[in-house]
Design an enzyme around this catalytic site. Structure first.
Site, short mmCIF file in Angstrom:
data_model
loop_
_atom_site.label_atom_id
_atom_site.label_comp_id
_atom_site.label_asym_id
_atom_site.label_seq_id
_atom_site.Cartn_x
_atom_site.Cartn_y
_atom_site.Cartn_z
CB CYS A 81 0.68 -2.56 4.76
SG CYS A 81 0.46 -3.72 6.10
CG ASP A 106 -0.35 0.12 2.54
OD1 ASP A 106 0.89 0.19 2.59
OD2 ASP A 106 -1.07 0.16 3.54
CG HIS A 145 7.71 -28.99 11.03
ND1 HIS A 145 7.41 -28.40 12.23
CD2 HIS A 145 9.05 -29.21 11.03
CE1 HIS A 145 8.52 -28.23 12.93
NE2 HIS A 145 9.53 -28.73 12.23
CG HIS A 167 9.55 -25.18 12.29
ND1 HIS A 167 9.61 -25.04 13.66
CD2 HIS A 167 10.75 -25.70 11.92
CE1 HIS A 167 10.77 -25.46 14.09
NE2 HIS A 167 11.50 -25.86 13.06
CB THR A 205 1.52 -2.64 11.05
OG1 THR A 205 0.37 -3.06 10.30
CG2 THR A 205 1.26 -1.30 11.71
C1 RB5 Z 1 -1.84 2.60 6.42
O1 RB5 Z 1 -1.73 3.84 7.05
C2 RB5 Z 1 -1.72 1.47 7.43
O2 RB5 Z 1 -2.89 1.40 8.17
C3 RB5 Z 1 -1.45 0.17 6.72
O3 RB5 Z 1 -0.35 0.31 5.94
C4 RB5 Z 1 -1.17 -1.04 7.57
O4 RB5 Z 1 -0.33 -0.76 8.62
C5 RB5 Z 1 -2.30 -1.84 8.03
O5 RB5 Z 1 -2.15 -2.91 8.59
#
Ligand code: RB5
Length: 391
Positions: A68, A10, A137, A101, A70
């Site tokens: 993304c 993203d 596994h 695994h 996080t």
């Molecule tokens: C975008 O600002 C953020 O929410 C997205 O990149 C991500 O972290 C969501 O899990």
């Protein structure tokens, strides 16, 4: 296929994606970039996760990388799909184990929490580590796959295993008029005459020219009544034992009825029927919306559907549960679950949503003095209705 990596991010992961992409190429991978593009300043990560998932599912890529802010959103989306095992990694050791695994096929990175050089080391580790193939596994991953497929099956299946096994326990009693299905035998004449009267009124054709499907036919009590007036009857039921009983009884009494052990959702809708019956069945199914849709798809244009069930009212709780199961012992305790009963308005909504016009509705009531079922205007407890498919 030489190793192909499908990558997407993203807006929050775009910059890291721009670093990873040429790095992958230097490692010798072919890269499919599924976006987003530099100019896209605010996009939604599910849209991009799905593109990478599709590349893997369609065997256009061996691995996926999703980035993304996080890494959480991307991994949550990707793990909703069968055959995808997405891992959010923020160090090299965990990445190695995720492959060894877990045989993960999608790597997720959180760009806001992972430095570019570390991200590259994680990517390299991910792509260069083989699954260990140790039996422990493999066994665990098999269990994981089974969880996915059983939950998927549940969302597309309309029969409820508990309800089916309740009925399967009574299977030997279908044709015992004084046994556990006594209420159905007592009710059968009134529902049969209602259905035939409405078919004659609304179809105006020779009964012998009509085809009818009895969905949830049980041991065949109603199917046989329909066949006796000359209609071409087919019956289906998800309980195998019911079908065996129905087949052998029809043979015994010389009726030609085509029975099949199958659920309505599994039946091909190539063959259409003039009449579909859902009699005393809707209160036992799951995914009623799907069940109704599938049943209605089996109707010819202007075909008729008949539904009978029990209303969800205080009166039905007193009569159909307390009265029939606990006081009169007409039915084994637990046969019906009041919460599964359906209000006529709920059935009518399903009909409307599927292009069916409600034609008629009547209550069915037991007269304790005459010991017989009669039609009544009140639909507080048992009721039957008829709808016609709009052409
Ligand atoms: C975008 O600002 C953020 O929410 C997205 O990149 C991500 O972290 C969501 O899990």
């Amino acid at each position: 296929m030489s190793d192909v990596v499908s990558i997407a991010s993203d807006h929050a992961g775009y910059e890291l994606k721009s670093e990873i992409k040429p790095y992958l190429e230097t490692l010798g991978y072919k890269v499919v970039d599924q976006g987003c593009a530099a100019e896209q300043k605010c996009v939604d990560y599910p849209d991009y996760a799905v593109k990478v998932v599709e590349d893997i599912t369609n065997k256009k890529a061996n691995y996926g990388i999703l980035i993304c802010g996080t890494g959480l959103g991307m991994s949550t989306v990707a793990n909703r799909f069968e055959g995808i095992h997405a891992v959010l990694c923020n160090n090299v050791e965990i990445t190695k184990l995720a492959r060894e695994h877990g045989n993960a096929n999608v790597l997720c990175l959180g760009a806001r929490f992972t430095a570019n050089e570390l991200a590259k080391d994680i990517v390299k580790q991910f792509l260069e580590t083989e699954f260990s193939k140790e039996s422990r596994h493999k066994k665990r991953l098999d269990k994981l796959c089974n969880i996915t497929s059983s939950s998927k099956k549940k969302s597309t299946q309309t029969y409820n295993e508990d309800e089916v096994s309740k009925l399967a326990r009574m299977v030997g009693e279908w044709w015992d008029e004084n046994g556990k299905f006594k209420p159905l035998h007592m009710m059968n004449p009134i529902r049969t005459s209602y259905i035939i009267e409405k078919i004659k009124e609304l179809k105006k054709s020779d009964l012998k020219e009509l085809s009818l499907l009895d969905v949830g036919c049980g041991g065949g009590i109603l199917s046989e009544s329909m066949a006796r007036v000359g209609i071409n009857v087919a019956g289906i039921d998800v309980c195998k034992e019911n079908i065996k009983v129905a087949q052998s009884h029809a043979k015994k009494v010389g009726l030609n009825i085509e029975y099949k052990h199958i659920g309505v959702e599994e039946l091909s809708n190539d063959k259409k029927y003039d009449v579909v019956l859902l009699i005393e069945v809707v209160e036992h199914v799951d995914n009623l919306e799907l069940f109704m849709k599938k049943a209605i798809e089996l109707l010819k244009p202007e075909g008729l559907i008949f539904i009978s069930t029990i209303n969800r009212t205080i009166k039905s709780f007193c009569l159909a549960i307390i009265g029939a199961e606990y006081v009169l012992n007409w039915l084994p305790k637990g046969t019906h679950n009041w919460n599964r009963f359906l209000k006529p308005s709920e059935i009518a909504n399903h009909l409307r949503e599927n292009n069916v016009t409600l034609q008629n509705m009547a209550g069915m009531e037991y007269n304790v003095i005459k010991r017989e079922w009669n039609l009544t205007q009140s639909v507080d407890v048992n009721y039957i209705l008829c709808g016609s498919m709009n052409s």
